[in-house]
Design an enzyme around this catalytic site. Structure first.
Site, short mmCIF file in Angstrom:
data_model
loop_
_atom_site.label_atom_id
_atom_site.label_comp_id
_atom_site.label_asym_id
_atom_site.label_seq_id
_atom_site.Cartn_x
_atom_site.Cartn_y
_atom_site.Cartn_z
N TRP A 321 0.97 -1.20 0.00
CA TRP A 321 0.14 0.01 -0.08
C TRP A 321 0.87 1.24 -0.14
O TRP A 321 0.49 2.35 -0.59
CB TRP A 321 -0.74 -0.02 1.18
N HIS A 322 2.01 1.15 0.60
CA HIS A 322 3.02 2.56 0.67
C HIS A 322 3.47 2.47 -0.46
O HIS A 322 3.78 3.91 -0.65
CB HIS A 322 4.05 2.03 1.78
N GLY A 323 3.71 1.84 -1.35
CA GLY A 323 4.29 2.27 -2.74
C GLY A 323 4.41 1.02 -3.75
O GLY A 323 4.56 -0.05 -3.30
N PHE A 497 2.87 8.42 -0.80
CA PHE A 497 2.04 7.24 -0.62
C PHE A 497 0.71 7.52 -1.04
O PHE A 497 -0.06 6.65 -1.06
CB PHE A 497 2.28 6.70 0.63
#
Length: 497
Positions: A321-323, A497
Site C-alpha cells: 500500500w505504501h508504494g 504514498f
C-alpha cells in the site's frame, strides 16, 4: 499546497478560518468542502474530478448497501462492487506503471516486444482517501454506522483538508456526529494552534534539516560502515519527525475547526517489540489493517498456521500500500515475519517496565526495516546493508564528510535526545495498555469546583513552567517560519504514498 509553505500559513489558513468562523453553523460543512477542494486543486485541477468521482461512487454505494439490508446477500454484492471500484481506481493510478514494468522485464528476458503505455501520474493522497472510502462501505455493511444522505457532509468527510493527503486514516463512524454538531471554544482552538505549531517545528526545524544528510548517505556508491549507519540513524529520526509532525498539524487543524481526530503516534521508538511498535506507529493505518484486512482474513480464529499467514499477508499488503516498489513489499514482509515470531514466542506487547536489551533490539529491527523503506530500489538497499554489516570502516567517507554540516549533526543529536526524553516520559506516565500514573505532590492544592468535583489547582511554579513552554514553542515556531522562507520546497515524505 502543503502545510509547511508560506502560501498556506499566510494566505489559505487565515482566509479559511476567518470565513469559517464568520459563517453560520449550517454552512460550515459546505465551507469545509469548498476549502478542501481548493486545497486539493492547488496541485492539479484535473485530479479533483477523479476525487469527486470517487466520492460520489462511495456515497451512492453506501446508500445502496444500507437499502439492501444489513449483511444481506444483496448488500454484500453492492459492497463487493463498491470495494472493487475503489481498488480498481487505486490499482490503476498507483500500480499500473509498476505492473507494466515488471511484465516488460519478463517479456524482454523472453525475447518478446514490451508493452508501451503512457506513464500514469499518481494523484496525491489517493491511498488515504480510497482507504477511508472502503472503510465507510464496510462499516455500513456491518451496521457499524448508517450512511448519510447528506452529500455535502459525506464529501466534506472524504475531502477534509487537514488529513486529506497524508492521513491520519479517518473513519466516518468516528466523525459522523461531529459533522452534525461539534463544539468550538477558545480552549479548543488554542489547543489546536499549539498542536499545529508543535508539528510545524518537528517538520521544518528537525525533519527538513536532516533530509540533506539522509540524501547524501543513501546516494553514496560505496558507503562505509559509518556512512550507512549514519544514514540509517538519520532517516529513522527524519521519518518520525516528518510524519508525526504532519499528523500533529492535521490534528491541530482539526481542533481549530472543532473536530477531534484520533492520535496517530504514541512515542513509537520506545517500543520493546515490533508488536508494540505497530500499536504506537501510524496507529490509524495499523488499526485499519487490523479491522478491515487481518480480521476479515480470519485473524487468529482458525489455528496457529493461519494466524501467522494472516499476519504476514496483512503486513505484506500494508507494505505494498505504501508504494509500487519491491522495497515496500520486502519491508512489509520483514515486519510481518517479526510479528509472527513474536506471537509464537508469546512476547508481551504492553510491558510495564523498561528492558534496555529488548528496546535496543526492537529499535535495531525497526532501523533495518527503514533502510529498505527509504532505498530507491533493492540494489540501493543491498548496498546499504552490505556496508552496515560489514563492520569495516566506521569513519565517514571523504565525499560524505564534505557534504555534512555541523548543523545537521547537531540536529541529529537533538532529534534523538527529544525522542529519548519524550519516549521515556510517556512510558513512565502511561505504559501502553496501562492506566495513567497520577501522583499528587505533597502539599498539592486541591479544591472543589462549581459542580462539586475535586480538582487540582495549578501551583504558581507550574503556571510559570506552562507559560515558559508556550513562549518557547512560539519562538521555535517563529524560527521555523524563518527557516521555511529560506529553504527550498520540501514536501512531506508520506505524500508519495
Amino acid at each position: 499546497m502543503v502545510f509547511s509553505s508560506n502560501v498556506f500559513l499566510f494566505l489559505f489558513l487565515p482566509l479559511f478560518l476567518g470565513l469559517y468562523y464568520l459563517s453560520p453553523a449550517r454552512y460550515r460543512n459546505l465551507l469545509i468542502l469548498i476549502g478542501s477542494y481548493t486545497f486539493y486543486a492547488w496541485w492539479r485541477v484535473d485530479f479533483l474530478l477523479l476525487f469527486m468521482a470517487v466520492t460520489l461512487w462511495n456515497y451512492v454505494f453506501g446508500l445502496r448497501i444500507f437499502a439492501a439490508g444489513v449483511r444481506s446477500p444483496a448488500a454484500r454484492r453492492w459492497l463487493v462492487w463498491g470495494v472493487v471500484g475503489n481498488l480498481a481506481t487505486l490499482g490503476y493510478f498507483k500500480y499500473a506503471n509498476f505492473g507494466v514494468a515488471n511484465i516488460n522485464a519478463v517479456l524482454e528476458a523472453a525475447g518478446m516486444e514490451p508493452f508501451v503505455i503512457t506513464h500514469v501520474i499518481l494523484p496525491i493522497g489517493i491511498s488515504f482517501y480510497v482507504f477511508q472510502s472502503i472503510s465507510y462501505l464496510i462499516d455500513v455493511y456491518r451496521a457499524d454506522t448508517e450512511p448519510t444522505e447528506n452529500l455535502i457532509n459525506f464529501a466534506a468527510f472524504i475531502a477534509l483538508f487537514p488529513q486529506l493527503i497524508a492521513g491520519p486514516v479517518l473513519r466516518y463512524k468516528d466523525l459522523a456526529d461531529q459533522f452534525i454538531e461539534r463544539t468550538h471554544s477558545m480552549e479548543k482552538f488554542s489547543e489546536g494552534a499549539s498542536r499545529f505549531m508543535q508539528g510545524f517545528v518537528k517538520k521544518v526545524f528537525i525533519a527538513d534539516s536532516l533530509a540533506p544528510l539522509v540524501d547524501h548517505c543513501f546516494a553514496l556508491e560505496n558507503p562505509s560502515t559509518g556512512d550507512a549507519w549514519l544514514g540509517a540513524l538519520a532517516y529513522t529520526a527524519q521519518l518520525y519527525f516528518d510524519f508525526s509532525g504532519y499528523s500533529d498539524m492535521a490534528i491541530g487543524l482539526g481542533l481549530m475547526m472543532g473536530f477531534r481526530f484520533m492520535e496517530n503516534f504514541n512515542q513509537p521508538y520506545i517500543s520493546q517489540s515490533i508488536t508494540e511498535f505497530w500499536r504506537r506507529w501510524h496507529i490509524s493505518l495499523s488499526t485499519w489493517l487490523r479491522d478491515y484486512l487481518y480480521v476479515p482474513l480470519g485473524g487468529n480464529r482458525h489455528g496457529t498456521f493461519k494466524t501467522y499467514r494472516n499476519l504476514l499477508l496483512t503486513m505484506l499488503l500494508g507494505g505494498f500500500w505504501h508504494g509500487a516498489n519491491w522495497t515496500f513489499m520486502v519491508w512489509g514482509a520483514w515486519h510481518g515475519t517479526w510479528l509472527a515470531i513474536e506471537r509464537a514466542m508469546g512476547v508481551n506487547a504492553a510491558p510495564k517496565s523498561l528492558n534496555l536489551s529488548r528496546w535496543a533490539f526492537t529499535l535495531l529491527l525497526v532501523m533495518i526495516g527503514w533502510v529498505i523503506f527509504r532505498a530507491e530500489n533493492l540494489d540501493v538497499a543491498w548496498r546499504m546493508y552490505a556496508a552496515m554489516f560489514s563492520f569495516g570502516d566506521w569513519s565517514l567517507s571523504e565525499l560524505n564528510s564534505a557534504q555534512l554540516t555541523s548543523l545537521q549533526i547537531a540536529t541529529l543529536l537533538l532529534a534523538w535526545l527529544v525522542i529519548g526524553f519524550f519516549g521515556i516520559r510517556q512510558f513512565r506516565a502511561q505504559p501502553l495498555g496501562g492506566a495513567p500514573r497520577t501522583q499528587l505532590e505533597p502539599g498539592a492544592n486541591l479544591a472543589y469546583s462549581a459542580n462539586g468535583a475535586l480538582v487540582y489547582q495549578q501551583s504558581g511554579l507550574d503556571a510559570l513552567a506552562s507559560a515558559a513552554t508556550r513562549v518557547a514553542l512560539l519562538l521555535l515556531f517563529a524560527a521555523s517560519v524563518l527557516k521555511l522562507s529560506a529553504q527550498s520546497f520540501s514536501p512531506f515524505l508520506y505524500f508519495q504514498f
